[in-house]
Design an enzyme around this catalytic site. Structure first.
Site, PDB file in Angstrom:
ATOM      1  N   ASP A  61       0.880  -1.166   0.000  1.00 49.65           N
ATOM      2  CA  ASP A  61       0.000   0.000   0.000  1.00 49.65           C
ATOM      3  C   ASP A  61       0.916   1.214   0.000  1.00 49.65           C
ATOM      4  O   ASP A  61       1.588   1.499   1.006  1.00 49.65           O
ATOM      5  CB  ASP A  61      -0.894  -0.013   1.245  1.00 49.65           C
ATOM      6  CG  ASP A  61      -1.785   1.215   1.361  1.00 49.65           C
ATOM      7  OD1 ASP A  61      -1.619   2.157   0.557  1.00 49.65           O
ATOM      8  OD2 ASP A  61      -2.636   1.242   2.264  1.00 49.65           O
ATOM      9  N   TYR A 168      -7.466  14.920 -10.198  1.00 52.41           N
ATOM     10  CA  TYR A 168      -6.536  13.951 -10.799  1.00 52.41           C
ATOM     11  C   TYR A 168      -5.432  14.605 -11.615  1.00 52.41           C
ATOM     12  O   TYR A 168      -4.240  14.344 -11.398  1.00 52.41           O
ATOM     13  CB  TYR A 168      -7.317  12.962 -11.670  1.00 52.41           C
ATOM     14  CG  TYR A 168      -6.446  12.003 -12.442  1.00 52.41           C
ATOM     15  CD1 TYR A 168      -5.787  10.955 -11.789  1.00 52.41           C
ATOM     16  CD2 TYR A 168      -6.270  12.131 -13.820  1.00 52.41           C
ATOM     17  CE1 TYR A 168      -4.990  10.076 -12.502  1.00 52.41           C
ATOM     18  CE2 TYR A 168      -5.477  11.254 -14.530  1.00 52.41           C
ATOM     19  CZ  TYR A 168      -4.834  10.223 -13.867  1.00 52.41           C
ATOM     20  OH  TYR A 168      -4.040   9.349 -14.561  1.00 52.41           O
TER      21      TYR A 168
END
Length: 245
Positions: A61, A168
């Site tokens: 992660d 984004y």
């Protein structure tokens, strides 16, 4: 001593990341498959191995310091080093209809989450893997970016850049800028670091909307991962060559 090069690809359990891992594996590299979902990770590794790739799983992660540290330790123990790092893991954040992320009504928690993965995650993983990469005779780092991060293209009214993506797209601009700063610091060390644009690829990330296959999207990242010594660094590429910042 083995001449097999070791690669780590983050976000490699599916889509472009999986295609990058498969492509590097097909070229004889041993590939660490980084992913946070361990069930999907196991499935991806099994599939790569069935296709003849020397793959091993790396639970990862990128937003977790502990996970990143443990990933570096696992690569050290499993492979003994690292030659190639492909920072592919990324998220888009919640979007409205038509992929719209308007800046005037952005949820700042969404922005923070996207920055955490797409930028801070890359920095965290890169720095954790640097001790391994520095031992390689030809270390390569590839950051998977996007043309939507190009300020030149985004600001050109004559170029169609698709919907506004105010969470984004700026993370890819930030990632590009970070790539340049790493290249400046790595000058003279032999570490080559570049950003790659895969284009609009039909994966679950895009809702399977796009003209390109994952294999086509992976091609530039693979090419940059395999650059010869003295190759370009601190640049931004797609299939056609250099993309303007």
């Amino acid at each position: 001593m083995s001449n097999v090069k070791i690669a780590l690809v983050t976000g490699a359990n599916k889509g472009i990341g999986y295609a990058i891992a498969a492509g590097l594996g097909a070229r004889g590299h041993r590939v660490g498959v980084g992913a946070r979902d361990e069930a999907r990770l196991e499935t991806a590794v099994e599939k790569l191995r069935a296709d003849g790739v020397d793959a091993f799983g790396v639970p990862l992660d990128v937003t977790s310091r502990r996970s990143v540290t443990e990933a570096a330790e696992l690569i050290e123990s499993q492979a003994g080093g690292l030659d190639i790092l492909v920072n592919n893991a990324g998220i888009s954040g919640a979007m409205g209809p038509g992929w719209l992320q308007g800046p005037t009504d952005l949820d700042l928690d969404v922005v923070r989450a996207v920055v955490e993965t797409n930028v801070l995650g890359v920095i965290q993983v890169t720095n954790a893997m640097l001790p391994l990469l520095r031992r390689s005779p030809s270390p390569r780092i590839v950051n998977v970016s996007s043309s939507v991060g190009s300020l030149t293209l985004q600001a050109d009214p004559d170029i169609e850049m698709g919907p506004v993506m105010a969470a984004y797209a700026p993370t890819k601009t930030y990632l590009n800028a970070v790539t340049v700063q790493y290249a400046r610091q790595f000058a003279g060390t032999g570490i080559l670091i570049n950003a790659a644009c895969p284009g609009l690829v039909a994966t679950d990330f895009t809702g399977f909307h796009g003209p390109r296959t994952p294999e086509q999207g992976a091609a530039t990242a693979i090419r940059l991962a395999l650059l010869p010594d003295g190759g370009p660094t601190g640049s931004f590429f797609d299939d056609d060559g250099t993309i303007p910042w």
